[in-house]
Motif scaffolding. Sequence first.
Motif, PDB file in Angstrom:
ATOM      1  N   TYR A   1       0.798  -1.469   0.199  1.00 36.86           N
ATOM      2  CA  TYR A   1      -0.018  -0.089  -0.049  1.00 36.86           C
ATOM      3  C   TYR A   1       1.031   1.223   0.057  1.00 36.86           C
ATOM      4  O   TYR A   1       2.021   1.152   0.562  1.00 36.86           O
ATOM      5  CB  TYR A   1      -1.255  -0.202   0.896  1.00 36.86           C
ATOM      6  N   LYS A   2       0.775   1.925  -0.849  1.00 34.89           N
ATOM      7  CA  LYS A   2       1.359   3.531  -1.229  1.00 34.89           C
ATOM      8  C   LYS A   2       0.398   4.612   0.081  1.00 34.89           C
ATOM      9  O   LYS A   2       1.564   5.297   0.535  1.00 34.89           O
ATOM     10  CB  LYS A   2       0.870   3.889  -2.529  1.00 34.89           C
ATOM     11  N   VAL A   3      -0.628   4.558   0.281  1.00 28.67           N
ATOM     12  CA  VAL A   3      -0.872   5.175   1.561  1.00 28.67           C
ATOM     13  C   VAL A   3      -2.513   4.954   1.871  1.00 28.67           C
ATOM     14  O   VAL A   3      -2.595   3.564   1.220  1.00 28.67           O
ATOM     15  CB  VAL A   3      -1.871   6.126   0.929  1.00 28.67           C
ATOM     16  N   GLY A   4      -2.324   4.376   3.218  1.00 25.19           N
ATOM     17  CA  GLY A   4      -3.417   3.688   3.636  1.00 25.19           C
ATOM     18  C   GLY A   4      -3.904   4.441   5.280  1.00 25.19           C
ATOM     19  O   GLY A   4      -2.797   4.905   5.705  1.00 25.19           O
ATOM     20  N   LEU A   5      -5.137   3.067   6.197  1.00 21.98           N
ATOM     21  CA  LEU A   5      -4.965   2.875   7.300  1.00 21.98           C
ATOM     22  C   LEU A   5      -4.956   1.050   7.788  1.00 21.98           C
ATOM     23  O   LEU A   5      -5.445   0.901   7.199  1.00 21.98           O
ATOM     24  CB  LEU A   5      -6.408   3.434   8.003  1.00 21.98           C
ATOM     25  N   LEU A   6      -3.976   0.834   8.635  1.00 23.29           N
ATOM     26  CA  LEU A   6      -4.032  -0.079   9.297  1.00 23.29           C
ATOM     27  C   LEU A   6      -4.505  -0.318  10.899  1.00 23.29           C
ATOM     28  O   LEU A   6      -4.638   0.511  11.106  1.00 23.29           O
ATOM     29  CB  LEU A   6      -2.608  -0.333   9.677  1.00 23.29           C
ATOM     30  N   ASN A   7      -5.562  -0.675  10.798  1.00 24.71           N
ATOM     31  CA  ASN A   7      -6.450  -1.134  11.487  1.00 24.71           C
ATOM     32  C   ASN A   7      -6.670  -2.275  13.057  1.00 24.71           C
ATOM     33  O   ASN A   7      -6.277  -3.174  12.085  1.00 24.71           O
ATOM     34  CB  ASN A   7      -8.165  -1.018  11.676  1.00 24.71           C
ATOM     35  N   LEU A   8      -5.993  -2.501  13.775  1.00 26.77           N
ATOM     36  CA  LEU A   8      -5.932  -3.933  14.385  1.00 26.77           C
ATOM     37  C   LEU A   8      -6.461  -4.244  15.642  1.00 26.77           C
ATOM     38  O   LEU A   8      -7.017  -2.609  16.471  1.00 26.77           O
ATOM     39  CB  LEU A   8      -4.073  -3.547  15.348  1.00 26.77           C
ATOM     40  N   PHE A   9      -6.988  -4.689  15.563  1.00 27.38           N
ATOM     41  CA  PHE A   9      -8.795  -5.208  16.994  1.00 27.38           C
ATOM     42  C   PHE A   9      -8.066  -6.628  17.446  1.00 27.38           C
ATOM     43  O   PHE A   9      -7.813  -7.880  16.598  1.00 27.38           O
ATOM     44  CB  PHE A   9      -9.520  -5.172  15.855  1.00 27.38           C
ATOM     45  N   VAL A  10      -8.310  -6.531  18.669  1.00 21.41           N
ATOM     46  CA  VAL A  10      -8.154  -8.258  19.415  1.00 21.41           C
ATOM     47  C   VAL A  10      -9.061  -8.143  19.723  1.00 21.41           C
ATOM     48  O   VAL A  10      -9.481  -7.767  20.702  1.00 21.41           O
ATOM     49  CB  VAL A  10      -6.641  -7.671  20.772  1.00 21.41           C
ATOM     50  N   GLN A  11      -9.251  -9.848  19.696  1.00 23.61           N
ATOM     51  CA  GLN A  11     -10.807 -10.388  19.960  1.00 23.61           C
ATOM     52  C   GLN A  11     -11.076 -11.025  21.050  1.00 23.61           C
ATOM     53  O   GLN A  11     -11.375 -12.122  21.927  1.00 23.61           O
ATOM     54  CB  GLN A  11     -10.882 -10.879  18.842  1.00 23.61           C
ATOM     55  N   HIS A  12     -10.533  -9.872  22.273  1.00 22.05           N
ATOM     56  CA  HIS A  12     -10.285 -10.984  23.173  1.00 22.05           C
ATOM     57  C   HIS A  12     -10.934  -9.595  24.866  1.00 22.05           C
ATOM     58  O   HIS A  12     -10.539  -8.170  23.984  1.00 22.05           O
ATOM     59  CB  HIS A  12      -9.431 -11.190  24.004  1.00 22.05           C
ATOM     60  N   THR A  13     -11.463  -9.826  25.898  1.00 18.38           N
ATOM     61  CA  THR A  13     -11.890  -8.679  26.686  1.00 18.38           C
ATOM     62  C   THR A  13     -10.748  -8.670  27.799  1.00 18.38           C
ATOM     63  O   THR A  13     -11.487  -8.415  29.038  1.00 18.38           O
ATOM     64  CB  THR A  13     -13.339  -9.049  27.155  1.00 18.38           C
ATOM     65  N   SER A  14     -10.016  -9.278  27.578  1.00 19.63           N
ATOM     66  CA  SER A  14      -9.040  -9.146  29.656  1.00 19.63           C
ATOM     67  C   SER A  14      -7.618  -9.085  28.380  1.00 19.63           C
ATOM     68  O   SER A  14      -6.477  -9.236  29.470  1.00 19.63           O
ATOM     69  CB  SER A  14      -9.099 -10.701  29.848  1.00 19.63           C
ATOM     70  N   CYS A  15      -7.521  -8.445  27.657  1.00 20.64           N
ATOM     71  CA  CYS A  15      -5.628  -7.875  26.752  1.00 20.64           C
ATOM     72  C   CYS A  15      -6.363  -6.453  26.090  1.00 20.64           C
ATOM     73  O   CYS A  15      -7.594  -6.011  26.093  1.00 20.64           O
ATOM     74  CB  CYS A  15      -5.168  -8.994  26.403  1.00 20.64           C
TER      75      CYS A  15
ATOM     76  N   LYS B   1      -8.834  -3.025  33.058  1.00 16.73           N
ATOM     77  CA  LYS B   1      -7.768  -2.165  32.266  1.00 16.73           C
ATOM     78  C   LYS B   1      -7.780  -2.601  30.758  1.00 16.73           C
ATOM     79  O   LYS B   1      -7.603  -1.550  30.298  1.00 16.73           O
ATOM     80  CB  LYS B   1      -6.457  -3.231  32.387  1.00 16.73           C
ATOM     81  N   SER B   2      -8.793  -3.666  30.444  1.00 18.63           N
ATOM     82  CA  SER B   2      -8.993  -4.146  28.415  1.00 18.63           C
ATOM     83  C   SER B   2      -9.727  -2.220  28.164  1.00 18.63           C
ATOM     84  O   SER B   2      -9.079  -1.691  27.571  1.00 18.63           O
ATOM     85  CB  SER B   2      -9.750  -5.205  28.045  1.00 18.63           C
ATOM     86  N   ALA B   3     -10.755  -2.480  28.928  1.00 22.16           N
ATOM     87  CA  ALA B   3     -12.258  -1.548  28.886  1.00 22.16           C
ATOM     88  C   ALA B   3     -10.693   0.224  29.172  1.00 22.16           C
ATOM     89  O   ALA B   3     -11.411   1.042  28.251  1.00 22.16           O
ATOM     90  CB  ALA B   3     -12.823  -0.676  29.637  1.00 22.16           C
ATOM     91  N   LEU B   4     -10.090   0.084  29.688  1.00 26.89           N
ATOM     92  CA  LEU B   4      -8.988   1.769  30.100  1.00 26.89           C
ATOM     93  C   LEU B   4      -8.254   1.530  28.812  1.00 26.89           C
ATOM     94  O   LEU B   4      -8.030   2.715  27.861  1.00 26.89           O
ATOM     95  CB  LEU B   4      -8.272   1.475  31.438  1.00 26.89           C
ATOM     96  N   ILE B   5      -7.839   0.817  28.380  1.00 27.77           N
ATOM     97  CA  ILE B   5      -6.377   1.019  27.232  1.00 27.77           C
ATOM     98  C   ILE B   5      -7.264   1.155  26.018  1.00 27.77           C
ATOM     99  O   ILE B   5      -7.179   1.808  25.249  1.00 27.77           O
ATOM    100  CB  ILE B   5      -5.588  -0.125  27.624  1.00 27.77           C
ATOM    101  N   GLY B   6      -8.430  -0.072  25.675  1.00 25.07           N
ATOM    102  CA  GLY B   6      -8.186  -0.256  24.797  1.00 25.07           C
ATOM    103  C   GLY B   6      -8.773  -2.126  23.522  1.00 25.07           C
ATOM    104  O   GLY B   6      -7.304  -1.889  23.952  1.00 25.07           O
ATOM    105  N   ALA B   7      -9.494  -2.086  22.867  1.00 21.07           N
ATOM    106  CA  ALA B   7      -8.906  -3.174  22.058  1.00 21.07           C
ATOM    107  C   ALA B   7      -8.259  -3.045  20.280  1.00 21.07           C
ATOM    108  O   ALA B   7      -7.954  -3.502  20.020  1.00 21.07           O
ATOM    109  CB  ALA B   7     -10.333  -4.500  21.888  1.00 21.07           C
ATOM    110  N   SER B   8      -8.018  -1.456  20.530  1.00 23.44           N
ATOM    111  CA  SER B   8      -7.631  -1.321  18.451  1.00 23.44           C
ATOM    112  C   SER B   8      -6.809  -0.401  18.798  1.00 23.44           C
ATOM    113  O   SER B   8      -7.135   0.667  19.717  1.00 23.44           O
ATOM    114  CB  SER B   8      -8.895  -1.469  17.328  1.00 23.44           C
ATOM    115  N   ILE B   9      -6.423  -0.343  18.005  1.00 27.44           N
ATOM    116  CA  ILE B   9      -5.097   1.070  17.243  1.00 27.44           C
ATOM    117  C   ILE B   9      -5.780   1.034  15.463  1.00 27.44           C
ATOM    118  O   ILE B   9      -5.613   0.109  15.131  1.00 27.44           O
ATOM    119  CB  ILE B   9      -4.148   0.686  17.910  1.00 27.44           C
TER     120      ILE B   9
END
Length: 216
Positions: free
Chosen positions: A104-118, A168-176
């Motif tokens: 990709y020349k330009v774009g966005l990468l989204n990472l989503f962790v599928q768990h509720t304790s990390c 902690k998971s709710a405070l930090i978040g599941a995706s970036i």
Amino acid sequence: MPSSTSTSVSSFSHHFYTLLLLSVLLVAFFPGAFHYLSSLPFAYLSAASSPSSTHQPSSDQGPTTTATNTMSWFQKQFSLPPRSRGSYLVTDHVASAVPEIAQYKVGLLNLFVQHTSCALSLNENWDDDVRADMSDALDRIAPEAGPKGQELYRHSAEGADDMPAHIKSALIGASITIPIKDGKLATGTWQGIWYLEFRQVKHTRKVVATIQGEKA
């Protein structure tokens, strides 16, 4: 014997009323047809008066790009290395697991962790002490028990670290989401991708990576 003029008038009247009746029936059964027919001349005039899409600019206007760049989507799932409680730098692991970033020349990468304790985060990528301090700080914010060892939470189905992990998971978040530039992640000099594990027992965590962008 009727004159030819009277016959013509009678024939014209018959055809006129026939056409009128057909028009009424057409509008009654196909209401959209009237709008289409009435707007057709205006659409033709508009198209005729607009500049041709193949018009070439004059030499003093410089070159133009005629090709249309289209957006592309890509998605895959990968696993993070099993870890017990702590904060870990996984930038290189992500780049290895998702080599499609280089396309990709330009774009966005989204990472989503599928768990509720990390959780996932972007933070310090150089000093290990920052990650250790982060884990300690989160333990103070959401401890497993009170100062005298008393229970703090109603939910403890999977042990004392169960509910603190959810907090902690709710405070930090599941995706970036990270921008992509010229086939690479456009992170800052001291930014790295963190995987924060909040459970004592090692777990294998799955991440969904989604890319949206323009390919090189």
